[in-house]
Write an enzyme that holds these catalytic residues in place. Sequence first.
Site, PDB file in Angstrom:
ATOM      1  N   GLY A 293       0.461  -1.393   0.309  1.00 40.41           N
ATOM      2  CA  GLY A 293       0.127   0.071   0.384  1.00 40.41           C
ATOM      3  C   GLY A 293       1.156   1.709  -0.077  1.00 40.41           C
ATOM      4  CB  CYS A 294       0.247   4.621  -1.530  1.00 38.29           C
ATOM      5  SG  CYS A 294      -1.562   4.997  -0.443  1.00 38.29           S
ATOM      6  CG  PHE A 295      -0.264   6.251   4.278  1.00 39.61           C
ATOM      7  CD1 PHE A 295       0.122   7.222   4.695  1.00 39.61           C
ATOM      8  CD2 PHE A 295      -1.612   6.552   3.905  1.00 39.61           C
ATOM      9  CE1 PHE A 295       0.248   8.341   4.519  1.00 39.61           C
ATOM     10  CE2 PHE A 295      -1.811   8.151   4.560  1.00 39.61           C
ATOM     11  CZ  PHE A 295      -1.871   8.651   4.758  1.00 39.61           C
ATOM     12  CB  ALA A 296       1.495   0.240   3.875  1.00 42.21           C
ATOM     13  CB  THR A 297       5.450   2.020   0.261  1.00 40.54           C
ATOM     14  OG1 THR A 297       4.970   1.175  -0.744  1.00 40.54           O
ATOM     15  CG2 THR A 297       6.583   2.405  -0.827  1.00 40.54           C
TER      16      THR A 297
END
EC number: 1.2.1.38
Length: 320
Positions: A129-133
């Site tokens: 995911g974007c936030f996860a990255t």
Amino acid sequence: MIRVGIAGAAGYTAGELIRILVNHPAVELRYLQSESHREEPIGRVHRDLLYSKQVFTDLDFDDIDVLFLCMGHGVSARFLSENKIPPSVRVIDLSNDFRLRASAGNFVYGLPELNKDKIMECQRVANPGCFATAIELALLPFAKSGLLTDRITVFGITGSTGAGQRPTEETHYSNRAQNLSVYKVFTHQHLGEIRETLQEAGAKTEPDIAFVPVRGCHTRGIMVNVVFQSKATLEELTTLYKTYYEQHPFVLMSDEPVSLKQVVNTNYCFIHPDKEGDNVLVTSMIDNLIKGASGQAVQNMNLMFGLDEMTGLRLKANYF
């Protein structure tokens, strides 16, 4: 040439994927599938591709080498169960259907800065995911070194494209412009994969992450500010970053504060650590649609097919 098919090719992540792949020297973009736009010119949906003569079509799984799934969460798993994908076709999924260990099956978590060797050998990748990255890249060196504390605070701001293409009350211009608001406080869907990733990287215990996501009034880009405590000096923390990421070309540590304009429209993550007393602040910047989605997916494709991971991804930011 790598023959590519994209399922769910009408959304934002697919549009960015197409933008990258049309200039990729080792790719032939064969099939763009969209249930709602079948047989329409792709330029009717992706308005920056008005010059393209390609149309949305059904997929021929026997005529591709890799399939990108740019579909809604929960749709990817159903799509794979309803369609017989040849074992030779590699699959890269951009949804959250296969990111967690409990549902991963034969998918490898596609964070190259953690799982590069596994990605190079696998057939299926679950794109992070974007936030996860952004959060994981801010914390991986500390997790590996064992310096990561149990308690972590994260404040993150994301652009409106992170909510997807379909208009909602929260993404409506009159609500989003000149406005900030929090959402999914302490319960964001990326927290599960972040905790698992940090433990895989070496965190001693499952970290307690207090995450406050914020809807920004810009269209693209993520800034996360991660705070935790450490006795290590700033010089020691800086050395940890530089050592961990020296073999990972898309993550760059800056000695000066970083900003979104440095990374928007690129596959880079820029990181800046700071420290006052025992409090550590790590700022991490990415483009949510590229390093947080489609660019990272292409990076994974490159690794899966034995290419330099930067192929087709040497993108410059629009700084002005």
